[in-house]
Scaffold this motif. Structure first.
Motif, PDB file in Angstrom:
ATOM      1  N   ALA A 107       0.956  -1.255   0.121  1.00  0.00           N
ATOM      2  CA  ALA A 107       0.052  -0.143  -0.007  1.00  0.00           C
ATOM      3  C   ALA A 107       0.898   1.204  -0.133  1.00  0.00           C
ATOM      4  N   PHE A 108       1.793   1.062   0.614  1.00  0.00           N
ATOM      5  CA  PHE A 108       2.865   2.414   0.625  1.00  0.00           C
ATOM      6  C   PHE A 108       3.487   2.664  -0.472  1.00  0.00           C
ATOM      7  N   PHE A 109       3.965   1.582  -1.343  1.00  0.00           N
ATOM      8  CA  PHE A 109       4.587   1.865  -2.657  1.00  0.00           C
ATOM      9  C   PHE A 109       3.304   2.245  -3.673  1.00  0.00           C
ATOM     10  N   ALA A 110       2.060   1.719  -3.500  1.00  0.00           N
ATOM     11  CA  ALA A 110       1.213   2.102  -4.466  1.00  0.00           C
ATOM     12  C   ALA A 110       0.722   3.544  -4.202  1.00  0.00           C
ATOM     13  N   ALA A 149       6.135   6.466   6.937  1.00  0.00           N
ATOM     14  CA  ALA A 149       6.917   6.773   5.515  1.00  0.00           C
ATOM     15  C   ALA A 149       6.070   7.367   4.396  1.00  0.00           C
ATOM     16  N   PHE A 150       5.097   6.754   4.319  1.00  0.00           N
ATOM     17  CA  PHE A 150       4.073   7.375   3.422  1.00  0.00           C
ATOM     18  C   PHE A 150       3.730   8.787   3.559  1.00  0.00           C
ATOM     19  N   SER A 151       3.342   9.000   4.794  1.00  0.00           N
ATOM     20  CA  SER A 151       3.029  10.469   5.055  1.00  0.00           C
ATOM     21  C   SER A 151       4.033  11.478   4.935  1.00  0.00           C
ATOM     22  N   LEU A 152       5.335  11.218   5.323  1.00  0.00           N
ATOM     23  CA  LEU A 152       6.749  12.080   4.819  1.00  0.00           C
ATOM     24  C   LEU A 152       6.881  11.979   3.462  1.00  0.00           C
ATOM     25  N   HIS A 153       6.763  11.061   2.592  1.00  0.00           N
ATOM     26  CA  HIS A 153       6.863  11.082   1.231  1.00  0.00           C
ATOM     27  C   HIS A 153       5.682  11.869   0.558  1.00  0.00           C
ATOM     28  N   ALA A 154       4.293  11.733   1.133  1.00  0.00           N
ATOM     29  CA  ALA A 154       3.211  12.427   0.587  1.00  0.00           C
ATOM     30  C   ALA A 154       3.471  13.833   0.732  1.00  0.00           C
TER      31      ALA A 154
END
Length: 267
Positions: free
Chosen positions: A21-24, A95-100
């Motif tokens: 889900a993170f990568f998607a 990780a997702f939030s930081l990248h987003a």
């Protein structure tokens, strides 16, 4: 004593679903960034969506990072929901939030350097954003004396839920008025939908292992985020493929001709 996994298999599945889900979700930002770069234009991308999206992801980062890294806030969570309940935030959420936040900020940067026609951020969007961050500061002042940090990050979680609910609306309306989705990457939506479904599945796996639904309402923001994402992504898919289909040579994920950009800007 905090809870642990009952099944190694479910724990592995939980991690796999979370990171897929993170990568998607993370890759979902790149089709729009690349589309803007190839076209050297952001015409067709709604600026209200970007501003609201930045507020949404910033709020979600505050919630995820605080609950994941702070032992003090984790203790407050266990005091509220019970010592046996697992913290409902995983490493992939942080990780997702930081990248987003980083990718959304970069997309905002593209708005300043590429052709944007007559598009601008609406006064309604500016007002909503100002009200939200003012309310967040007021809540910080309220929470500070009693160190009620769990309540404060729950406020930020509620903000991200609200922003998720409204951030897609300007783009959906813009597509409807233009009768076109050119400039709005469908690749973004397909990956976003994948992430939303897998994210919800990850929570379901944890719920099955722990024989409880606490993780769904203990992190209601993550639950609603998945449901809202699926709803709006399906709407955009209908707009792109059913209501306003584009010809093969006009497909969004490839550069459009200058004449097409001028035509979009004039609509």
């Amino acid at each position: 004593m905090s809870s642990s996994w009952n099944s190694v298999g479910l724990e592995v599945l939980y991690q796999v679903l979370g990171w897929v889900a993170f990568f998607a979700w993370s890759f979902s930002f790149y089709p729009q960034v690349l589309l803007n770069y190839r076209r050297k234009s952001v015409v067709g991308l709604n600026f209200d969506f970007l501003v609201l999206n930045l507020t949404k992801h910033s709020s979600y980062l505050i919630y995820n990072a605080s609950l994941f890294f702070s032992p003090f806030i984790q203790r407050q969570y266990h005091d509220k929901y019970g010592d046996k309940e697992m913290i409902p935030v995983a490493a992939n959420d942080v990780a997702f939030s930081l990248h987003a936040v980083a990718l959304t900020a970069f997309t905002v940067f593209q708005v300043f350097i590429y052709e944007r026609g007559m598009q601008k951020v609406s006064k309604v969007c500016i007002s909503i954003t100002a009200i939200v961050w003012t309310a967040a500061i007021v809540c910080l002042i309220i929470a500070w004396p009693k160190s009620d940090w769990l309540w404060l990050i729950d406020v930020f979680n509620s903000i991200q839920v609200g922003m998720t609910a409204i951030k897609y609306i300007p783009q959906a309306i813009m597509n409807f008025r233009r009768k076109s989705t050119i400039g709005w990457s469908i690749g973004n939506i397909l990956l976003d939908l994948t992430g939303g479904v897998l994210n919800f599945g990850q929570m379901g796996v944890q719920s099955i292992d722990q024989h409880t639904l606490v993780n769904f309402y203990g992190n209601i923001g993550k639950t609603l985020l998945s449901l809202e994402t699926v709803f709006f992504d399906v709407l955009f898919i209908i707009q792109h493929y059913v209501l306003y289909p584009v010809k093969k040579d006009e497909y969004d994920d490839f550069p459009v001709l200058p004449i097409e950009v001028k035509h979009v800007a004039a609509q």
